[in-house]
Design a protein around this motif. Structure first.
Motif, PDB file in Angstrom:
ATOM      1  N   ALA A  46       1.021  31.333  31.653  1.00 35.65           N
ATOM      2  CA  ALA A  46       2.127  32.161  32.138  1.00 35.65           C
ATOM      3  C   ALA A  46       2.300  32.009  33.643  1.00 35.65           C
ATOM      4  N   ALA A  47       1.184  31.986  34.381  1.00 33.48           N
ATOM      5  CA  ALA A  47       1.269  31.805  35.835  1.00 33.48           C
ATOM      6  C   ALA A  47       1.838  30.432  36.182  1.00 33.48           C
ATOM      7  N   LEU A  48       1.480  29.426  35.387  1.00 35.73           N
ATOM      8  CA  LEU A  48       2.012  28.083  35.601  1.00 35.73           C
ATOM      9  C   LEU A  48       3.528  28.078  35.404  1.00 35.73           C
ATOM     10  N   ALA A  49       4.016  28.808  34.401  1.00 29.20           N
ATOM     11  CA  ALA A  49       5.459  28.896  34.167  1.00 29.20           C
ATOM     12  C   ALA A  49       6.171  29.528  35.357  1.00 29.20           C
ATOM     13  N   GLU A  50       5.562  30.562  35.934  1.00 27.37           N
ATOM     14  CA  GLU A  50       6.160  31.197  37.114  1.00 27.37           C
ATOM     15  C   GLU A  50       6.310  30.191  38.250  1.00 27.37           C
ATOM     16  N   ARG A  51       5.291  29.361  38.470  1.00 24.10           N
ATOM     17  CA  ARG A  51       5.359  28.383  39.557  1.00 24.10           C
ATOM     18  C   ARG A  51       6.418  27.316  39.271  1.00 24.10           C
ATOM     19  N   ILE A  52       6.467  26.867  38.024  1.00 25.63           N
ATOM     20  CA  ILE A  52       7.451  25.845  37.662  1.00 25.63           C
ATOM     21  C   ILE A  52       8.865  26.389  37.827  1.00 25.63           C
ATOM     22  N   ALA A  53       9.113  27.599  37.307  1.00 22.29           N
ATOM     23  CA  ALA A  53      10.446  28.187  37.394  1.00 22.29           C
ATOM     24  C   ALA A  53      10.857  28.448  38.833  1.00 22.29           C
ATOM     25  N   GLY A  94      14.030  31.236  42.490  1.00 23.09           N
ATOM     26  CA  GLY A  94      14.252  29.972  43.169  1.00 23.09           C
ATOM     27  C   GLY A  94      15.494  29.245  42.704  1.00 23.09           C
ATOM     28  N   GLY A  95      16.205  29.750  41.675  1.00 29.29           N
ATOM     29  CA  GLY A  95      17.414  29.095  41.216  1.00 29.29           C
ATOM     30  C   GLY A  95      17.123  27.955  40.296  1.00 29.29           C
ATOM     31  N   ALA A  96      18.086  27.666  39.420  1.00 27.29           N
ATOM     32  CA  ALA A  96      17.891  26.609  38.445  1.00 27.29           C
ATOM     33  C   ALA A  96      17.726  25.261  39.104  1.00 27.29           C
ATOM     34  N   ALA A  97      18.364  25.081  40.285  1.00 25.11           N
ATOM     35  CA  ALA A  97      18.286  23.775  40.938  1.00 25.11           C
ATOM     36  C   ALA A  97      16.877  23.464  41.406  1.00 25.11           C
ATOM     37  N   GLY A  98      16.106  24.511  41.785  1.00 23.73           N
ATOM     38  CA  GLY A  98      14.768  24.262  42.291  1.00 23.73           C
ATOM     39  C   GLY A  98      13.714  24.198  41.226  1.00 23.73           C
ATOM     40  N   ALA A  99      14.048  24.575  39.985  1.00 24.07           N
ATOM     41  CA  ALA A  99      13.056  24.602  38.920  1.00 24.07           C
ATOM     42  C   ALA A  99      12.676  23.199  38.486  1.00 24.07           C
ATOM     43  N   GLN A 100      11.407  23.014  38.139  1.00 25.88           N
ATOM     44  CA  GLN A 100      10.919  21.734  37.663  1.00 25.88           C
ATOM     45  C   GLN A 100      10.952  21.698  36.142  1.00 25.88           C
ATOM     46  N   ALA A 101      10.813  20.497  35.623  1.00 31.31           N
ATOM     47  CA  ALA A 101      10.704  20.350  34.177  1.00 31.31           C
ATOM     48  C   ALA A 101       9.329  20.784  33.721  1.00 31.31           C
ATOM     49  N   ALA A 146       7.541  29.463  26.220  1.00 27.04           N
ATOM     50  CA  ALA A 146       8.129  30.787  25.974  1.00 27.04           C
ATOM     51  C   ALA A 146       8.427  31.497  27.289  1.00 27.04           C
ATOM     52  N   HIS A 147       7.506  31.420  28.237  1.00 29.13           N
ATOM     53  CA  HIS A 147       7.729  32.056  29.533  1.00 29.13           C
ATOM     54  C   HIS A 147       8.834  31.356  30.310  1.00 29.13           C
ATOM     55  N   LEU A 148       8.881  30.036  30.239  1.00 25.27           N
ATOM     56  CA  LEU A 148       9.941  29.321  30.954  1.00 25.27           C
ATOM     57  C   LEU A 148      11.322  29.672  30.407  1.00 25.27           C
ATOM     58  N   ARG A 149      11.435  29.795  29.085  1.00 25.37           N
ATOM     59  CA  ARG A 149      12.726  30.168  28.517  1.00 25.37           C
ATOM     60  C   ARG A 149      13.188  31.516  29.055  1.00 25.37           C
ATOM     61  N   ALA A 150      12.260  32.481  29.098  1.00 25.76           N
ATOM     62  CA  ALA A 150      12.620  33.809  29.589  1.00 25.76           C
ATOM     63  C   ALA A 150      12.962  33.784  31.073  1.00 25.76           C
ATOM     64  N   LEU A 151      12.160  33.077  31.852  1.00 28.44           N
ATOM     65  CA  LEU A 151      12.385  33.029  33.292  1.00 28.44           C
ATOM     66  C   LEU A 151      13.689  32.316  33.629  1.00 28.44           C
ATOM     67  N   ARG A 152      13.970  31.219  32.962  1.00 34.24           N
ATOM     68  CA  ARG A 152      15.199  30.473  33.246  1.00 34.24           C
ATOM     69  C   ARG A 152      16.421  31.213  32.720  1.00 34.24           C
ATOM     70  N   GLY A 153      16.236  31.984  31.645  1.00 36.77           N
ATOM     71  CA  GLY A 153      17.338  32.812  31.171  1.00 36.77           C
ATOM     72  C   GLY A 153      17.733  33.842  32.201  1.00 36.77           C
ATOM     73  N   ARG A 154      16.764  34.429  32.861  1.00 39.42           N
ATOM     74  CA  ARG A 154      17.063  35.405  33.904  1.00 39.42           C
ATOM     75  C   ARG A 154      17.712  34.736  35.103  1.00 39.42           C
ATOM     76  N   THR A 155      17.247  33.517  35.442  1.00 34.43           N
ATOM     77  CA  THR A 155      17.844  32.785  36.557  1.00 34.43           C
ATOM     78  C   THR A 155      19.307  32.484  36.262  1.00 34.43           C
ATOM     79  N   ALA A 156      19.572  32.053  35.044  1.00 32.82           N
ATOM     80  CA  ALA A 156      20.944  31.695  34.681  1.00 32.82           C
ATOM     81  C   ALA A 156      21.868  32.903  34.715  1.00 32.82           C
ATOM     82  N   SER A 157      21.302  34.112  34.462  1.00 30.65           N
ATOM     83  CA  SER A 157      22.135  35.315  34.462  1.00 30.65           C
ATOM     84  C   SER A 157      22.187  35.980  35.829  1.00 30.65           C
ATOM     85  N   GLY A 158      21.610  35.312  36.849  1.00 29.81           N
ATOM     86  CA  GLY A 158      21.753  35.806  38.209  1.00 29.81           C
ATOM     87  C   GLY A 158      20.577  36.588  38.733  1.00 29.81           C
ATOM     88  N   ALA A 159      19.437  36.611  38.018  1.00 28.73           N
ATOM     89  CA  ALA A 159      18.265  37.335  38.530  1.00 28.73           C
ATOM     90  C   ALA A 159      17.738  36.654  39.766  1.00 28.73           C
TER      91      ALA A 159
END
Length: 380
Positions: free
Chosen positions: A233-240, A209-216, A192-205
């Motif tokens: 949640a903290a783990l999602a922040e590091r992954i994103a 680190g950008g979508a290219a640097g994010a891990q699976a 759930a946290h990754l979806r929100a974080l990557r959604g913000r990345t995709a919209s330019g937030a």
């Protein structure tokens, strides 16, 4: 959120007159009483988490049904997801009927329903988490049932969030409103946290680190089952953010008490493992309507004899009654009386003395603390 319906005077749950401007004003006060604010708006950042990063916890579906039908729900559980669940359920109602959401500000030495705010078209969150100041009694539970009918009359809602040890004396009287809320699965929180974080990345937030640097995300089943929502949640922040991630290898070690009565009978009392996360254990003599976590039925034992409390990552023995508990340090020959809060470590044993069968031979209950994952042999 909704903005309310203008100025009005309403009556609180104990007959107190309440002055209200717009219900989104954070300075609602009791007229002729305590002039301090009774509520404040729920922080927008916390509502964003409830809306965008919510992972359904076990028991949440029943809580949703109770809140909608009865306008009151009590969410009891160990820390991790309870408040987010309360905000999510209230926010769903806010989006449907325009109620405004507030945190209840507590100005009390002991919880009192008479001090709860009550205005039309509001959704309230009441956090009861402090073991001393926030522990309600049977009177609070009885008054809360009456308060529920007034909530219905005002078109308002209340979600109470409480630790199990805090709500113990109210359980039997609040059964129709009570939900034992589990913690959401770590994998669900992470995703759930990754979806929100990557959604913000995709919209330019910026700052992720950008979508290219994010891990699976780690595959399902690889996260430790006792990972807390906050840790997930903290783990999602590091992954994103593309930061290196190391997962713990399997479940963390179980923390428990080995309980031995004076006759040698033995049992275990779990403090923490993959599904249980206690922060307080009450040890004492049972009384009608007041049952401690570990009951020692002896006239030498006070009803609130002592407690084991988890604080700042460590466990502490806190004496409470007139007769002091004893603590046998690992490797020591004799237990010593405990007059003030003291840290307990792996292998230490709390002794609770009861009346001897024969003169001159002490009889003790022994509670041996087992925390092998955080063994610390340093003595202070």
């Amino acid at each position: 959120m909704g903005q309310g319906t203008g100025n009005r005077m309403t009556t609180g749950s104990a007959g107190n007159v309440v002055q209200a401007g717009r219900v989104d004003n954070s300075s609602l006060t009791f007229v002729g009483g305590d002039a301090r604010p009774q509520v404040r708006p729920v922080p927008a950042a916390q509502l964003d988490v409830a809306r965008e990063r919510y992972a359904e916890a076990p028991g949440a579906a029943r809580a949703r049904s109770l809140l909608r039908a009865l306008h009151l729900v009590v969410l009891v559980g160990d820390p991790g997801g309870r408040r987010t669940t309360a905000l999510r359920l209230l926010d769903e109602l806010s989006l449907e009927n325009g109620i405004s959401l507030f945190d209840v500000l507590k100005h009390w030495d002991r919880p009192s329903v008479a001090a709860l705010p009550l205005h039309s078209g509001c959704g309230y969150v009441l956090d009861l988490n402090a073991p001393d100041a926030d522990r309600p009694g049977a009177e609070f539970a009885e008054d809360l049932r009456t308060h529920a009918s007034r909530l219905v009359d005002h078109g308002s809602y209340l979600a109470v969030v409480a630790r199990p040890e805090v709500w113990r004396e109210c359980r039997a009287l609040t059964g129709p409103y009570l939900v034992d809320l589990g913690r959401p699965a770590p994998q669900a929180v992470l995703e759930a946290h990754l979806r929100a974080l990557r959604g913000r990345t995709a919209s330019g937030a910026a700052g992720l680190g950008g979508a290219a640097g994010a891990q699976a995300a780690p595959p399902a089943g690889t996260l430790p089952p006792d990972l807390s929502p906050g840790e997930a949640a903290a783990l999602a922040e590091r992954i994103a953010g593309g930061a290196p991630v190391e997962l713990p290898a399997g479940p963390r070690a179980r923390v428990y008490l080995r309980v031995l009565d004076p006759d040698g009978r033995e049992s275990d009392y779990t403090l923490r493992d993959g599904s249980v996360r206690r922060d307080e254990v009450r040890i004492g003599r049972p009384f009608p309507g007041e049952t401690p976590d570990i009951a020692v039925d002896s006239d030498l034992v006070h009803r609130d004899h002592c407690r084991l409390v988890r604080d700042d990552g460590a466990w502490w023995l806190v004496p409470r009654g007139r007769n002091r508990p004893l603590l046998l340090r690992r490797g020591a020959a004799e237990p010593e009386p405990v007059d003030a809060r003291v840290r307990v470590r792996d292998g230490d044993a709390v002794h609770v003395r009861v009346r001897p069968v024969r003169e001159g031979r002490p009889r003790d209950w022994r509670l041996i603390f087992n925390d092998p994952h955080h063994t610390d042999t340093t003595r202070s």
